[in-house]
Write a protein that holds these residues in place. Structure first.
Motif, PDB file in Angstrom:
ATOM      1  N   ILE A 156       1.670  10.480   2.888  1.00  0.00           N
ATOM      2  CA  ILE A 156       0.299  10.955   2.718  1.00  0.00           C
ATOM      3  C   ILE A 156      -0.431  10.123   1.666  1.00  0.00           C
ATOM      4  O   ILE A 156      -1.608   9.787   1.830  1.00  0.00           O
ATOM      5  N   VAL A 157       0.267   9.766   0.587  1.00  0.00           N
ATOM      6  CA  VAL A 157      -0.335   8.889  -0.418  1.00  0.00           C
ATOM      7  C   VAL A 157      -0.724   7.560   0.209  1.00  0.00           C
ATOM      8  O   VAL A 157      -1.808   7.020  -0.030  1.00  0.00           O
ATOM      9  N   LEU A 158       0.175   7.012   1.037  1.00  0.00           N
ATOM     10  CA  LEU A 158      -0.119   5.734   1.691  1.00  0.00           C
ATOM     11  C   LEU A 158      -1.328   5.850   2.608  1.00  0.00           C
ATOM     12  O   LEU A 158      -2.183   4.950   2.642  1.00  0.00           O
ATOM     13  N   ALA A 159      -1.439   6.941   3.340  1.00  0.00           N
ATOM     14  CA  ALA A 159      -2.608   7.139   4.210  1.00  0.00           C
ATOM     15  C   ALA A 159      -3.892   7.159   3.387  1.00  0.00           C
ATOM     16  O   ALA A 159      -4.916   6.592   3.797  1.00  0.00           O
ATOM     17  N   ASP A 160      -3.837   7.795   2.207  1.00  0.00           N
ATOM     18  CA  ASP A 160      -5.008   7.795   1.314  1.00  0.00           C
ATOM     19  C   ASP A 160      -5.381   6.380   0.899  1.00  0.00           C
ATOM     20  O   ASP A 160      -6.563   6.011   0.879  1.00  0.00           O
ATOM     21  N   LEU A 161      -4.385   5.576   0.540  1.00  0.00           N
ATOM     22  CA  LEU A 161      -4.656   4.218   0.069  1.00  0.00           C
ATOM     23  C   LEU A 161      -5.182   3.320   1.185  1.00  0.00           C
ATOM     24  O   LEU A 161      -6.060   2.483   0.949  1.00  0.00           O
ATOM     25  N   VAL A 162      -4.653   3.490   2.390  1.00  0.00           N
ATOM     26  CA  VAL A 162      -5.191   2.724   3.521  1.00  0.00           C
ATOM     27  C   VAL A 162      -6.644   3.131   3.761  1.00  0.00           C
ATOM     28  O   VAL A 162      -7.499   2.284   4.040  1.00  0.00           O
ATOM     29  N   LYS A 163      -6.930   4.416   3.644  1.00  0.00           N
ATOM     30  CA  LYS A 163      -8.315   4.889   3.788  1.00  0.00           C
ATOM     31  C   LYS A 163      -9.218   4.242   2.738  1.00  0.00           C
ATOM     32  O   LYS A 163     -10.365   3.875   3.032  1.00  0.00           O
TER      33      LYS A 163
ATOM     34  N   PRO B 211     -10.365   6.118  10.243  1.00  0.00           N
ATOM     35  CA  PRO B 211     -11.683   6.765  10.275  1.00  0.00           C
ATOM     36  C   PRO B 211     -11.632   8.285  10.206  1.00  0.00           C
ATOM     37  O   PRO B 211     -12.577   8.914   9.713  1.00  0.00           O
ATOM     38  N   LYS B 212     -10.566   8.902  10.672  1.00  0.00           N
ATOM     39  CA  LYS B 212     -10.506  10.367  10.697  1.00  0.00           C
ATOM     40  C   LYS B 212      -9.656  10.962   9.581  1.00  0.00           C
ATOM     41  O   LYS B 212      -9.574  12.177   9.448  1.00  0.00           O
ATOM     42  N   HIS B 213      -9.044  10.109   8.809  1.00  0.00           N
ATOM     43  CA  HIS B 213      -8.208  10.634   7.722  1.00  0.00           C
ATOM     44  C   HIS B 213      -9.073  11.162   6.580  1.00  0.00           C
ATOM     45  O   HIS B 213     -10.039  10.525   6.168  1.00  0.00           O
TER      46      HIS B 213
END
Length: 388
Positions: A361-368, A376-378
Motif C-alpha cells: 500500500i505504501v508503494l501504491a501511494d508512492l507510485v501515485k 489514476p484510481k488509487h
C-alpha cells in the motif's frame, strides 16, 4: 486486474482479518518420531533472522538486533508438553504456542492483527501511539494494560499480568532499551528488529518471525505471499513509466539533516516506485546526517520531495520555516508528499505502524505521487500531497 488487487489490499487493511484455526492444543503423549511443526516458514526477504526446525522445537536467531551490534539473540521455541532440549539457557526457552503477549512497539501490532492474534494481546507500551483498529477497540473496551515505553517500562505491571511473551526492540543503549530489565525480571522476551532491514519486503517478512511463537506458519506464509505478489505487481506497473523523476527524502532537525542512505529501505521504495533517488550512489543502509549546505546542491533540483517535516501541512508551512526552501524545485512546483495522512488524535502516525506491515500500500501511494497517470484510481492511504 491491477485495480482489483489494489481494492483487495485496501479492504484487507481496513477490515479485521478473520480468526484462523488455532493450533493451541498441547501434546498429551510425546512421540519423538512426530514432527510437531509440519507447516514451516521459509525466510526469503528478511536478512535479520533465521529459523531452524527440529521435531519438537525451533531455534530462532536474531542476527542484527541494532546498528553495529556485537551480539545476537537466540530463542528456543518448544512445543508445549514436549521435552526441552539440553544445551540452552533457561532464558532462551519459550513454550509454544504462546497464549498471551505484551507488545512494546506499535510496529508489532499489525503483525498480530494480520495473524488473527489480537485476542492474545494483553498489554502495550503506550495507548496514545496505537492506530491498529482491532487493538484500539481492545483499549476502548478496557481489555489491555498500558505498561510504559523504553526506560519507563513498568516492569512490575508486566510481571503482574504474567505474559507468556514480551515482544520488544533494542537500539543498543542500556539507558533506553527495555529488554535488559525485562529479562532480568525473568520475563520471556523476544527482540524484533524489523527496522534494521534495508528493504520494504524484508521488514514486512518479520510477520513470519512473530508467527513462529504462535505456530501460525501457514497463515504467515499465505499473508506474506499475497502481500509480496501485490508489491511486485505494483512495482511492475511503475517500471512502465517513461521517465524517472528525481526524488529527495529527508528533513531538518535542529540544524542537522537526516536523509536515507542509498541502500536503505526508503531508497528501495523510491526505486520500486519508478523514482531516481538523488543519493542512490551512497551505500549506507541507515540514515545520513548532513548540513543544509551539503544537501542543498542536490536537493534543490529534485523534482519530488517526500518524508519532510511531520509538522508541515502545506507548502506555505515549508516556506515559512525557511525562506531558502523557495529555491527547491519541488517546493516551487508543489511536489511534496508526507506520510502523515493517518495520524490519530494524540499524534500516533500509522505510517510507522501499519505502513511497515503493508509495504504494497505504501508503494501504491508512492507510485501515485511520482506517476499519477499510472495510478489514476488509487486514493492515498499513508501519504498525502502538501497543499499550497
Amino acid at each position: 486486474t491491477y485495480f482489483l488487487f489494489v481494492a483487495y489490499a485496501l479492504v484487507s487493511f481496513f477490515t479485521h482479518l478473520p480468526t484462523f484455526q488455532t493450533s493451541s492444543k498441547c501434546s498429551t503423549v510425546y512421540n519423538p518420531q512426530v514432527d510437531y511443526f509440519p507447516n514451516k516458514v521459509k525466510v526469503t526477504q528478511a536478512q535479520g533472522f533465521t529459523v531452524e526446525y527440529h521435531r519438537n522445537y525451533k531455534v530462532v536467531s536474531v542476527k542484527n538486533p541494532w546498528r553495529n551490534a556485537d551480539t545476537t539473540f537466540q530463542y528456543v521455541l518448544v512445543q508445549c508438553n514436549t521435552p526441552v532440549p539440553s544445551g540452552f539457557d533457561k532464558s532462551q526457552i519459550v513454550q509454544v504456542p504462546v497464549n498471551s503477549v505484551v507488545s512494546m512497539s506499535t510496529t508489532h501490532l499489525p503483525l498480530l492483527d494480520k495473524l488473527g492474534l489480537v485476542d492474545r494481546l494483553i498489554g502495550v507500551s503506550d495507548f496514545n501511539q496505537v492506530n491498529t483498529p482491532s487493538v484500539v477497540a481492545k483499549i476502548k473496551a478496557g481489555k489491555l494494560q498500558e505498561v510504559g515505553r523504553s526506560n519507563n517500562t513498568n516492569v512490575e505491571k508486566v510481571l503482574e499480568i504474567k505474559p507468556e511473551l514480551v515482544t520488544t526492540y533494542g537500539v543498543g543503549n542500556p539507558k533506553s532499551d527495555s529488554h535488559p530489565k525485562l529479562i532480568e525480571a525473568g520475563l520471556p522476551v523476544a527482540i524484533i528488529a524489523e527496522y534494521m532491514e534495508s528493504s520494504p519486503l524484508g521488514r514486512a517478512e518479520w510477520l513470519k518471525f512473530m508467527a513462529l511463537f504462535f505456530n501460525r506458519e501457514t497463515e504467515a506464509e499465505r499473508v506474506f505471499s499475497q502481500m509480496e505478489s501485490r508489491y511486485n505487481s505494483i512495482s511492475k506497473i511503475a517500471s512502465q513509466a517513461k521517465n524517472k523523476p528525481t526524488v529527495f527524502s529527508g528533513f531538518d532537525s535542529r540544524g542537522t539533516w537526516y536523509i536515507p542512505g542509498g541502500d536503505s529501505y526508503t531508497a528501495k521504495f523510491i526505486a520500486d516506485a519508478g523514482g531516481n533517488y538523488i543519493w542512490n550512489d551512497d551505500r549506507s543502509t541507515g540514515s545520513i546526517n548532513l548540513s543544509f549546505e551539503q544537501i542543498f546542491d542536490r536537493a534543490q533540483t529534485a523534482e519530488v520531495w517526500i518524508n519532510s517535516s511531520q509538522d508541515w501541512r502545506s507548502v506555505n508551512d515549508v516556506i515559512n520555516t525557511d525562506r531558502r526552501y523557495t529555491k527547491f524545485r519541488a517546493v516551487k512546483y508543489s511536489k511534496l508528499f508526507n506520510p502523515t495522512a493517518r495520524m490519530n488524535a494524540t499524534g500516533g502516525n500509522d505510517f510507522w505502524e501499519g505502513g511497515t506491515a503493508n509495504p504494497d500500500i505504501v508503494l501504491a501511494d508512492l507510485v501515485k505521487a511520482l506517476h499519477p497517470e499510472l495510478m489514476p484510481k488509487h486514493q492515498f492511504v499513508y501519504y498525502h500531497p502538501l497543499i499550497k
